[in-house]
Design an enzyme around this catalytic site. Sequence first.
Site, short mmCIF file in Angstrom:
data_model
loop_
_atom_site.label_atom_id
_atom_site.label_comp_id
_atom_site.label_asym_id
_atom_site.label_seq_id
_atom_site.Cartn_x
_atom_site.Cartn_y
_atom_site.Cartn_z
N HIS A 30 28.39 44.10 42.66
CA HIS A 30 28.30 42.78 42.03
C HIS A 30 29.40 42.61 40.98
O HIS A 30 29.94 43.59 40.45
CB HIS A 30 26.93 42.57 41.38
CG HIS A 30 26.64 43.53 40.27
ND1 HIS A 30 27.18 43.39 39.01
CD2 HIS A 30 25.89 44.64 40.26
CE1 HIS A 30 26.76 44.37 38.25
NE2 HIS A 30 25.97 45.15 38.98
N GLU A 32 19.75 48.68 42.11
CA GLU A 32 20.43 49.66 41.27
C GLU A 32 19.49 50.82 40.93
O GLU A 32 18.26 50.65 40.92
CB GLU A 32 20.95 49.01 39.98
CG GLU A 32 21.71 49.95 39.05
CD GLU A 32 22.96 50.60 39.67
OE1 GLU A 32 22.83 51.32 40.70
OE2 GLU A 32 24.05 50.42 39.11
#
Length: 191
Positions: free
Chosen positions: A12, A87
Amino acid sequence: MPHYPELYILRHGETEWNAQGRMQGALNSPLTQKGREQAMRQGEILSGIDLTGFDIITSPQGRAFETAAIALARQVDHLHTDTRLREIGVGTWAGKLRRDLAEGRDVVEGPDGALELYEHAPEGEGFAALELRCAEFLESLTRPSVLVTHGITSRMFRVLATGNKGENLVNIGGGQGVVFHLKKTVQKRLD
């Protein structure tokens, strides 16, 4: 030697917490203007690649999903989410400044922060659990795929896909605004 389908892996774009040096883990922070520009750059990189037949899979966490939407909006009709692309969990350190956590510890700062912190976060996921999650996901792939994920998770996917299981996560490289191409255990960074 593992053999996975061809992969394009994106991290990202920069978030407000990335810019502040905060641990994010399961928490979310919005993309900065720079982060949106990085996602647009990833879209430019991918625009010259025929993604016909590729599965497009993103972490459901907001920063990754927004990056996927920006980077892939002109090429794909659907984004699929999978929680295994989230994550690494950082437990009670989520939201804390990395510099405060690193104080008094022997750590090495890198583009994704001091990786040692992710391993030692109280109530965090740790690298062994992350490796199992990522390996299970990679084994489930049946088609070439574009993965939009996060800094540490991206590193683990790429270590596994290159067959360098013993390789330190630091040495696989990282970065935002780039795309990593993996085919037949060879990684290539596309800028």
